[in-house]
Design a protein around this motif. Structure first.
Motif, PDB file in Angstrom:
ATOM      1  N   PRO A 195      32.847  25.464 -21.613  1.00  0.00           N
ATOM      2  CA  PRO A 195      34.238  25.938 -21.541  1.00  0.00           C
ATOM      3  C   PRO A 195      34.388  26.992 -20.448  1.00  0.00           C
ATOM      4  O   PRO A 195      33.457  27.738 -20.143  1.00  0.00           O
ATOM      5  CB  PRO A 195      34.467  26.551 -22.929  1.00  0.00           C
ATOM      6  CG  PRO A 195      33.423  25.960 -23.805  1.00  0.00           C
ATOM      7  CD  PRO A 195      32.232  25.737 -22.923  1.00  0.00           C
ATOM      8  N   SER A 196      35.567  27.042 -19.862  1.00  0.00           N
ATOM      9  CA  SER A 196      35.875  28.084 -18.894  1.00  0.00           C
ATOM     10  C   SER A 196      36.312  29.338 -19.638  1.00  0.00           C
ATOM     11  O   SER A 196      37.088  29.266 -20.592  1.00  0.00           O
ATOM     12  CB  SER A 196      36.989  27.622 -17.951  1.00  0.00           C
ATOM     13  OG  SER A 196      37.481  28.706 -17.182  1.00  0.00           O
ATOM     14  N   CYS A 197      35.835  30.485 -19.202  1.00  0.00           N
ATOM     15  CA  CYS A 197      36.239  31.741 -19.843  1.00  0.00           C
ATOM     16  C   CYS A 197      37.670  32.118 -19.491  1.00  0.00           C
ATOM     17  O   CYS A 197      38.323  32.844 -20.243  1.00  0.00           O
ATOM     18  CB  CYS A 197      35.311  32.874 -19.411  1.00  0.00           C
ATOM     19  SG  CYS A 197      33.617  32.705 -20.001  1.00  0.00           S
ATOM     20  N   TYR A 202      26.603  28.923 -23.097  1.00  0.00           N
ATOM     21  CA  TYR A 202      26.399  27.724 -23.911  1.00  0.00           C
ATOM     22  C   TYR A 202      27.629  27.513 -24.780  1.00  0.00           C
ATOM     23  O   TYR A 202      28.418  28.444 -25.009  1.00  0.00           O
ATOM     24  CB  TYR A 202      25.135  27.837 -24.779  1.00  0.00           C
ATOM     25  CG  TYR A 202      25.097  29.021 -25.716  1.00  0.00           C
ATOM     26  CD1 TYR A 202      25.636  28.943 -27.004  1.00  0.00           C
ATOM     27  CD2 TYR A 202      24.495  30.220 -25.338  1.00  0.00           C
ATOM     28  CE1 TYR A 202      25.593  30.032 -27.865  1.00  0.00           C
ATOM     29  CE2 TYR A 202      24.449  31.304 -26.195  1.00  0.00           C
ATOM     30  CZ  TYR A 202      24.998  31.208 -27.459  1.00  0.00           C
ATOM     31  OH  TYR A 202      24.954  32.283 -28.312  1.00  0.00           O
ATOM     32  N   ALA A 203      27.793  26.294 -25.235  1.00  0.00           N
ATOM     33  CA  ALA A 203      28.936  25.961 -26.084  1.00  0.00           C
ATOM     34  C   ALA A 203      28.558  26.195 -27.544  1.00  0.00           C
ATOM     35  O   ALA A 203      27.555  25.655 -28.012  1.00  0.00           O
ATOM     36  CB  ALA A 203      29.355  24.509 -25.869  1.00  0.00           C
ATOM     37  N   PRO A 204      29.317  27.007 -28.284  1.00  0.00           N
ATOM     38  CA  PRO A 204      29.031  27.196 -29.707  1.00  0.00           C
ATOM     39  C   PRO A 204      29.110  25.873 -30.457  1.00  0.00           C
ATOM     40  O   PRO A 204      29.718  24.903 -29.991  1.00  0.00           O
ATOM     41  CB  PRO A 204      30.138  28.159 -30.164  1.00  0.00           C
ATOM     42  CG  PRO A 204      30.571  28.853 -28.908  1.00  0.00           C
ATOM     43  CD  PRO A 204      30.442  27.825 -27.829  1.00  0.00           C
ATOM     44  N   THR A 242      28.689  33.537 -25.995  1.00  0.00           N
ATOM     45  CA  THR A 242      27.883  34.461 -25.198  1.00  0.00           C
ATOM     46  C   THR A 242      28.222  34.305 -23.724  1.00  0.00           C
ATOM     47  O   THR A 242      28.157  33.203 -23.165  1.00  0.00           O
ATOM     48  CB  THR A 242      26.388  34.206 -25.425  1.00  0.00           C
ATOM     49  OG1 THR A 242      26.093  34.389 -26.821  1.00  0.00           O
ATOM     50  CG2 THR A 242      25.545  35.171 -24.612  1.00  0.00           C
ATOM     51  N   MET A 243      28.583  35.412 -23.088  1.00  0.00           N
ATOM     52  CA  MET A 243      29.030  35.400 -21.695  1.00  0.00           C
ATOM     53  C   MET A 243      28.290  36.449 -20.881  1.00  0.00           C
ATOM     54  O   MET A 243      27.878  37.485 -21.398  1.00  0.00           O
ATOM     55  CB  MET A 243      30.541  35.686 -21.624  1.00  0.00           C
ATOM     56  CG  MET A 243      31.414  34.648 -22.287  1.00  0.00           C
ATOM     57  SD  MET A 243      33.116  35.236 -22.536  1.00  0.00           S
ATOM     58  CE  MET A 243      32.917  36.262 -24.002  1.00  0.00           C
ATOM     59  N   ILE A 244      28.126  36.167 -19.603  1.00  0.00           N
ATOM     60  CA  ILE A 244      27.611  37.154 -18.656  1.00  0.00           C
ATOM     61  C   ILE A 244      28.748  37.546 -17.723  1.00  0.00           C
ATOM     62  O   ILE A 244      29.699  36.783 -17.519  1.00  0.00           O
ATOM     63  CB  ILE A 244      26.421  36.615 -17.845  1.00  0.00           C
ATOM     64  CG1 ILE A 244      26.757  35.264 -17.193  1.00  0.00           C
ATOM     65  CG2 ILE A 244      25.179  36.492 -18.715  1.00  0.00           C
ATOM     66  CD1 ILE A 244      25.658  34.714 -16.299  1.00  0.00           C
ATOM     67  N   TYR A 245      28.637  38.740 -17.173  1.00  0.00           N
ATOM     68  CA  TYR A 245      29.658  39.227 -16.244  1.00  0.00           C
ATOM     69  C   TYR A 245      28.997  39.616 -14.933  1.00  0.00           C
ATOM     70  O   TYR A 245      28.025  40.382 -14.921  1.00  0.00           O
ATOM     71  CB  TYR A 245      30.396  40.433 -16.826  1.00  0.00           C
ATOM     72  CG  TYR A 245      31.376  41.057 -15.869  1.00  0.00           C
ATOM     73  CD1 TYR A 245      32.551  40.395 -15.516  1.00  0.00           C
ATOM     74  CD2 TYR A 245      31.110  42.305 -15.288  1.00  0.00           C
ATOM     75  CE1 TYR A 245      33.443  40.964 -14.620  1.00  0.00           C
ATOM     76  CE2 TYR A 245      32.004  42.881 -14.394  1.00  0.00           C
ATOM     77  CZ  TYR A 245      33.176  42.208 -14.063  1.00  0.00           C
ATOM     78  OH  TYR A 245      34.063  42.761 -13.166  1.00  0.00           O
ATOM     79  N   GLY A 246      29.519  39.082 -13.839  1.00  0.00           N
ATOM     80  CA  GLY A 246      28.972  39.377 -12.520  1.00  0.00           C
ATOM     81  C   GLY A 246      29.973  40.102 -11.637  1.00  0.00           C
ATOM     82  O   GLY A 246      31.177  39.840 -11.696  1.00  0.00           O
TER      83      GLY A 246
END
Length: 425
Positions: free
Chosen positions: A52-54, A109-111, A159-163
């Motif tokens: 999915p797109s955030c 990842y997709a829940p 779960t997301m990362i931020y850059g």
């Protein structure tokens, strides 16, 4: 899920939502293979995961593409310029973008389907870090624990990362305040998606709606050797010694050890997190300083051993029941890199994340209860709150926790009694 150390990971954005994920996966692989030279195809293997797109889940999908056995020549530009982007065509009318910088938010990842998302986990790397690579282990399999481990251990979390571009080698002029504003702006986007646990709603007429929403929705924080009072940057300053007016010099001054700016912000931050769950990991191993290698003409960590972030800077110095302090046998570079699930650091972080996942929903829901359902607090104190008041964090945290627990259980009334001699502060 493949995440071998020999692989190089790219993010793919701009995928349409008009096809199911399995069809998108096939179309994506076909588009990438069409760009790979014939002589490269026998050595390069590609694994992809459509996610999915955030930012715009209804109109866009993203993907993570792992390249094993090498990177194809058509992406060689991004190996030289990791801050760049590269576009290719997919199908007849779709342009997709590949990058290695991972700027903004990326879901890892997709829940599990048909199950409500239990919590959002946001991982933010430090200055001069990489949104994906900073969390990736150095072992022979190169596991990225936020993706490879949490997808199995916390399958119901988003779960997301931020850059963000904080590379010291770049010529950016951003300050700490700029990075904070950029983060808030990006969080506005991810909190407007349908999978967001609690959307940005104004809960008090005096609050900024986004800031208030984020503050209420935040249940706990894990700090990994975060330099609250600055860090040792002597070796980095030597890198810029020949250029007195290097644009990154201002940022280095802001994050230097005993930084007045950070100490000032720390006092404000402590007042904001009185009832939040705080876990602070700190490093117990030293790291070598950067030294210029004249033969390779590169800066390498071959200098003296130093502690990059000492314990005084890594801890908020709150009472033990408010801040859980955990030493890790790692230096500053390795403190968030876990090669396998049985490492002490991962097991400790996972235990806390599981506890947060279990306890957060009830507490956060109570914070967002509609005004008409919440009792109006009354006060007979004949003066406003003193903004200069500091200390007593443990007492204030207990008061807040008591009220939150009462609200989550739908009790009609909540009362806390303070006992002590008047006038003693």
């Amino acid at each position: 899920m493949t995440s071998a150390r020999t692989s190089t990971v790219f993010r793919v954005t701009g995928l349409p939502t008009t096809q199911p994920d399995n069809e998108l996966d096939t179309l994506l692989k076909d588009a990438i293979y069409s760009e790979i030279l014939e002589e490269e195809r026998s050595e390069i293997e590609i694994s992809t995961a459509v996610l999915p797109s955030c930012n715009d889940e209804e109109h866009e999908r993203v993907a993570l593409a792992d390249f094993h056995g090498g990177v194809p020549k058509f992406l060689s530009t991004l190996m030289v310029d990791p801050l760049g982007d590269w576009q290719i065509e997919m199908g007849e009318d779709t342009d997709i973008n590949l990058d290695r910088h991972f700027f903004g938010f990326t879901q890892l990842y997709a829940p599990q389907p048909d199950v409500a998302i239990s919590a959002d986990i946001i991982a933010i790397t430090g200055l001069d870090g990489h949104a994906y690579g900073s969390w990736r282990g150095k072992g022979n399999l190169g596991r990225m624990w936020l993706r490879d481990f949490l997808s199995k251990d916390l399958p119901h979390c988003r779960t997301m990362i931020y850059g963000y571009n904080s590379k010291l080698s770049s010529h950016g002029v951003e300050t700490i305040m700029d990075y904070g504003r950029e983060l808030i702006e990006e969080m506005k986007k991810i909190r407007s998606t349908k999978d967001c646990l609690i959307k940005a709603v104004q809960t008090n007429k005096d609050d900024h709606p986004m800031i208030a929403s984020l503050h209420r929705a935040t249940y706990g924080i894990l700090f990994f050797a975060t330099p609250h009072k600055g860090l040792l940057v002597d070796d980095i300053q030597k890198m810029f010694a020949e250029r007195e007016n290097h644009p990154r010099n201002a940022l280095l001054q802001q994050i230097n050890l005993k930084s007045d700016l950070l100490i000032s912000q720390l006092a404000d931050f402590k007042n904001l997190i009185r009832d939040r769950k705080i876990v602070s990991f700190y490093e117990t191993q030293q790291i070598r300083q950067l030294v210029w290698d004249s033969e390779t003409r590169r800066w390498r960590r071959t200098g003296d051993f130093v502690t990059a972030v000492d314990i005084e800077s890594a801890l908020l110095q709150l009472p033990d029941h408010m801040e859980h302090k955990i030493p890790l046998h790692a230096d500053h570079s390795m403190i968030v890199k876990f090669d396998h699930k049985n490492t002490v650091g991962y097991q400790s972080a996972l235990d806390w994340l599981k506890q947060f996942e279990q306890d957060a929903p009830g507490v956060v829901a109570a914070r967002f209860a509609p005004e008409q359902k919440r009792l109006k607090s009354s006060s007979t104190v004949p003066f406003a709150k003193d903004s200069m008041f500091v200390g007593r964090e443990d007492i204030i945290a207990k008061i807040c926790t008591n009220h939150e627990q009462t609200a989550s259980q739908n009790y009609v009334h909540s009362r806390v009694a303070l006992v002590g001699l008047g006038g003693i502060g």
